[in-house]
Design a protein around this motif. Structure first.
Motif, PDB file in Angstrom:
ATOM      1  N   ASN A  44       0.839  -1.199   0.000  1.00 19.92           N
ATOM      2  CA  ASN A  44       0.000   0.000   0.000  1.00 19.92           C
ATOM      3  C   ASN A  44       0.877   1.253   0.000  1.00 19.92           C
ATOM      4  O   ASN A  44       2.043   1.213   0.412  1.00 19.92           O
ATOM      5  N   LYS A  49       5.699   4.841   1.176  1.00 22.02           N
ATOM      6  CA  LYS A  49       6.199   6.133   1.653  1.00 22.02           C
ATOM      7  C   LYS A  49       7.112   5.951   2.848  1.00 22.02           C
ATOM      8  O   LYS A  49       8.171   6.575   2.931  1.00 22.02           O
ATOM      9  N   GLU A  50       6.718   5.115   3.787  1.00 19.45           N
ATOM     10  CA  GLU A  50       7.554   4.866   4.965  1.00 19.45           C
ATOM     11  C   GLU A  50       8.908   4.304   4.553  1.00 19.45           C
ATOM     12  O   GLU A  50       9.938   4.693   5.100  1.00 19.45           O
ATOM     13  N   THR A 101       4.912   6.597  -5.187  1.00 20.25           N
ATOM     14  CA  THR A 101       3.829   5.935  -4.453  1.00 20.25           C
ATOM     15  C   THR A 101       2.524   5.875  -5.242  1.00 20.25           C
ATOM     16  O   THR A 101       1.809   4.898  -5.165  1.00 20.25           O
ATOM     17  N   ASN A 102       2.239   6.921  -6.011  1.00 20.65           N
ATOM     18  CA  ASN A 102       0.951   6.960  -6.710  1.00 20.65           C
ATOM     19  C   ASN A 102       1.078   6.810  -8.218  1.00 20.65           C
ATOM     20  O   ASN A 102       0.106   6.539  -8.892  1.00 20.65           O
ATOM     21  N   THR A 113       1.101   3.863   1.831  1.00 20.78           N
ATOM     22  CA  THR A 113       1.659   4.278   3.121  1.00 20.78           C
ATOM     23  C   THR A 113       2.932   3.506   3.431  1.00 20.78           C
ATOM     24  O   THR A 113       3.930   4.089   3.873  1.00 20.78           O
ATOM     25  N   ASP A 114       2.925   2.197   3.209  1.00 18.22           N
ATOM     26  CA  ASP A 114       4.121   1.390   3.443  1.00 18.22           C
ATOM     27  C   ASP A 114       5.259   1.808   2.513  1.00 18.22           C
ATOM     28  O   ASP A 114       6.419   1.853   2.920  1.00 18.22           O
TER      29      ASP A 114
END
Length: 67
Positions: free
Chosen positions: A12, A17-18, A64-65, A14-15
């Motif tokens: 996902n 980005k982290e 990410t996107n 968020t993962d």
């Protein structure tokens, strides 16, 4: 697990980005037209941020996107 593995495993955003922000800082040199650099500096200033932070933000957004 690297970035490509995360994409292959459909991680996902968020993962991802982290993962992207968790590394150490690294200096790089890139060659771009001065007009592109100046426009990016202006865009960063309009957002109240530095050119480096703006570029990091754009890269993270794309990675990410923009898969």
């Amino acid at each position: 697990m690297g970035y490509a593995d995360m994409i292959r495993n459909d991680a996902n955003p968020t993962d991802i980005k982290e993962y992207l922000i968790s590394g150490d800082q690294a200096a790089i040199t890139i060659r771009i037209p001065d007009t592109l650099r100046d426009a990016a500096k202006e865009a960063a200033a309009l957002k109240g941020t530095s050119l480096s932070a703006y570029i990091r933000e754009c890269l993270i957004e794309e990675l990410t996107n923009g898969r």
